[in-house]
Design an enzyme around this catalytic site. Structure first.
Site, mmCIF file in Angstrom:
data_model
loop_
_atom_site.group_PDB
_atom_site.id
_atom_site.type_symbol
_atom_site.label_atom_id
_atom_site.label_comp_id
_atom_site.label_asym_id
_atom_site.label_seq_id
_atom_site.Cartn_x
_atom_site.Cartn_y
_atom_site.Cartn_z
ATOM 1 C CB SER A 328 -0.946 0.012 1.208
ATOM 2 O OG SER A 328 -1.904 -1.016 1.077
ATOM 3 C CG ASP A 352 -14.521 0.013 0.099
ATOM 4 O OD1 ASP A 352 -14.754 -1.183 -0.128
ATOM 5 O OD2 ASP A 352 -13.516 0.397 0.728
#
Length: 645
Positions: A328, A352
């Protein structure tokens, strides 16, 4: 009577003829002799005189003093000291074992010294001067000098010996010197530098010692010595002093270096800290490390075996030679690419639900956490995988490749140390060249999804991540990273900087950079790194990351159920202060788990050491704006696997 007189006259004539012939021959021989003398004494005088001198004059090289290495504050990292050595010409001493036994009452010769000496004789030959024993103390030197007449072919000499006073600290940066090998000789000969190494038996092998070998070595001097027929020196006729090697001032701060090394404790990993405005590398950590002093006179077999066969690979220079998926920590750059390429606005919101569905597969958030309707800022703060999964197909792998390349991802950063690897920044062209089979050369859209979260084919060095972080902190200005800050002339003291100006500037919009920086600042106050930076006296900006070591293939990740060396890597990239960065770091802790709980605390210690300079740390905590627990490791699961769970 008449006949007798006639015979007498004939004899006189013959005698006179013979005398004339003999005289002529003698005259010719004398002329030839005089002519030869003329040639030798007049015409060939200079050449023959030089040859005569060479029979009684020995040309002896004088090796220069190697340059020293210090950090930015003047702390010594590599230096020289004068040491007595015992050197032997094997061809002049006969049986070596007898020599050892005769020397033992005067100078201690260990079994290790004996084995090393015999190995060097085999490498160098019996007619070369070979070091038998190093670092004789003054008592040993005095004893041998008093008994030297008993040991023809053995000589006591004083020479400069390299020393690394910091031991294991910053060893991968400094590197080490070692004896000149056959391959080194060939390389020196090919480059035309062999003549400058007459009388020198060591050369830089790794790190800065190797990269800056030409500057550190200096220029060999020479002296002409009159010697006897047996080679004994009589007097020095002429001398040209050697020019000492240049001293190197590194950009490292050893106080910061030690803080960073101590923060890793016994964990494996790497850290690079850079000053964004200059490209100075402030700290360069590769854990575990090694002691470069072991290599100076040739490492012993047992020590080499321990280093070379260790499963922790202490000789690997992890920041530049180790390549990893960076997880990430790649997301801030992907977000910036989306903004710069007009693929998505920062205010655009997506749903999401905890996963992104594409081509019959579900790419899930870590822990299947659902964040609902989110924008770019929130996606970076909580590290939503779904948000960045969705960016992959929109930007495309080639779009990501072209945008990331100037940041140094998948490229050589140009750092001034040997051994840097390029890594892999994937693209369709890369895949076609990387695989031989046609069916493997095809790029699949689903592969871009993994690439967009720092996984898949991505394979970068930590040096590349640190440099990209520094470029982001510096608003797109690329300063070439460097470990040597200045080269100092050992004679005049004049210092010359190695990097004086920017290499180039990436054309980025200021408003887009600010979007990313604001989000990264909130990561340390209310996001995945909030615990590590609680109570900080400065505002930092960063991004946590956790990278898979191997593919889960639809199974669920359980750290305790797998081998320790197959567990996820913990990563963190950051810069501080957030508004005006003076330091940028990238950290990886191998097989340690979550970036926020393992790597981010190391960055906090480094930032504290650099920014606070020993000031008291504040105790008031920073209020968290994000209440839920957030993790960031991407998990890829298929529909079939999901339906069975």
């Amino acid at each position: 009577m008449f006949e007798f007189k006639k015979t007498s006259q004939q004899q006189k004539g013959r005698f006179l003829l013979r005398a004339l012939v003999a005289g002529a021959v003698a005259l010719i021989c004398f002329g030839l002799l005089v002519g030869r003398f003329w040639v030798l004494q007049v015409e060939r005088h200079e050449g023959l005189a030089a040859r005569a001198d060479s029979n009684r004059i020995a040309v002896v090289p004088i090796p220069p003093r190697r340059g020293e290495i210090v950090d930015r504050n003047g702390e010594v990292l590599a230096r020289n000291h004068l040491s007595y050595t015992l050197e032997v010409v094997p061809a002049r001493v006969g049986n070596l074992d007898e020599l050892f036994s005769q020397l033992m009452p005067i100078v201690h010769i260990s079994s290790v010294d004996q084995r090393r000496f015999k190995r060097r004789v085999a490498e160098s030959g019996r007619y070369s001067s070979v070091v038998l024993r190093n670092n004789l103390n003054e008592t040993e030197a005095a004893w041998f000098s008093a008994h030297s007449f008993n040991f023809p072919g053995v000589e006591l000499r004083a020479r400069w010996v390299r020393e690394y006073p910091q031991g294991k600290s910053a060893a991968h940066v400094i590197g080490y010197i070692g004896r000149i090998s056959e391959s080194d000789l060939n390389e020196l000969d090919d480059s035309g530098r062999l003549g400058n190494y007459r009388g020198t038996d060591v050369i830089g092998k790794k790190g800065i010692e190797k990269t800056y070998e030409t500057a550190l070595h200096g220029k060999t001097g020479v002296q002409e010595v009159e010697v006897t027929a047996r080679g004994k020196p009589v007097r020095v006729l002429r001398r040209t002093d050697p020019i000492p090697g240049s001293n190197l001032v590194l950009s490292l701060d050893m106080n910061l270096q030690r803080v960073a090394e101590d923060a890793f404790k016994d964990q494996r990993g790497a850290l690079v800290a850079i000053e964004p405005a200059t490209g100075d590398v402030l700290a360069f950590v590769s854990q575990p490390s090694f002691d470069p002093n072991l290599f100076i006179d040739g490492i012993d077999v047992e020590s080499w075996k321990q280093l070379n066969e260790s499963p922790d690979h202490p000789l690997v220079n992890r920041p530049i030679s180790g390549t990893y998926p960076i997880g990430s920590t790649y997301k801030p750059f992907v977000a910036l690419a989306a903004l710069e390429l007009n693929k998505r606005r920062a205010t655009d919101r997506i749903s999401d639900p905890g996963y992104f569905e594409f081509g019959g597969q579900r790419f899930r958030n870590s822990g299947s956490t659902a964040f609902g309707s989110i924008d770019m800022h929130f996606a970076l703060v909580v590290s939503s995988d779904t948000y960045f999964y969705s960016l992959g197909p929109e930007i495309g792998v080639n779009g990501l490749h072209d945008f990331m390349k100037p940041f140094s991802f998948g490229q050589l950063t140009g750092i001034d140390i040997d051994g840097e690897k390029r890594g892999v920044l994937p693209s369709t062209d890369w895949k076609r060249s990387a695989y031989k089979k046609k069916e493997q050369q095809r790029w699949y859209a689903g592969e871009t999804i993994s690439v967009a979260v720092g996984q898949g084919y991505n394979s970068f060095t930590l040096m590349q991540l640190a440099q990209a972080t520094a470029v982001l902190a510096n608003d797109g200005t690329y300063m070439k990273p460097h470990l040597v800050k200045q080269i100092e002339n050992a004679t005049t003291g004049e210092r010359k900087p190695t990097v004086a100006e920017a290499s180039y500037k990436i054309p980025l919009k200021k408003e887009n950079i600010q979007v990313i920086k604001r989000a990264l600042a909130d990561v340390t106050t209310s996001g995945t790194a909030r615990q590590a930076f609680a109570g900080s006296a400065y505002a930092a900006a960063g991004k946590t990351g956790t990278a898979q070591v191997y593919s889960l293939r639809g199974s669920k990740y359980r750290a305790n159920a797998i081998d320790e060396r197959l567990r996820d890597h913990a990563l963190f990239m950051a810069f501080a202060p957030a508004a005006n960065p003076t330091i940028a770091v990238a950290i990886i802790v191998e097989n340690a788990g979550w970036g926020g709980s393992v790597a981010a605390p190391i960055a906090r210690k480094v930032f504290d050491a650099w920014l606070l300079k020993g000031q008291d740390k504040p105790k008031s905590p920073v209020t968290s704006q994000v209440k839920q627990t957030v993790t960031e490791r991407p998990v890829v699961e298929s529909k079939e696997v999901e339906s069975t769970q």
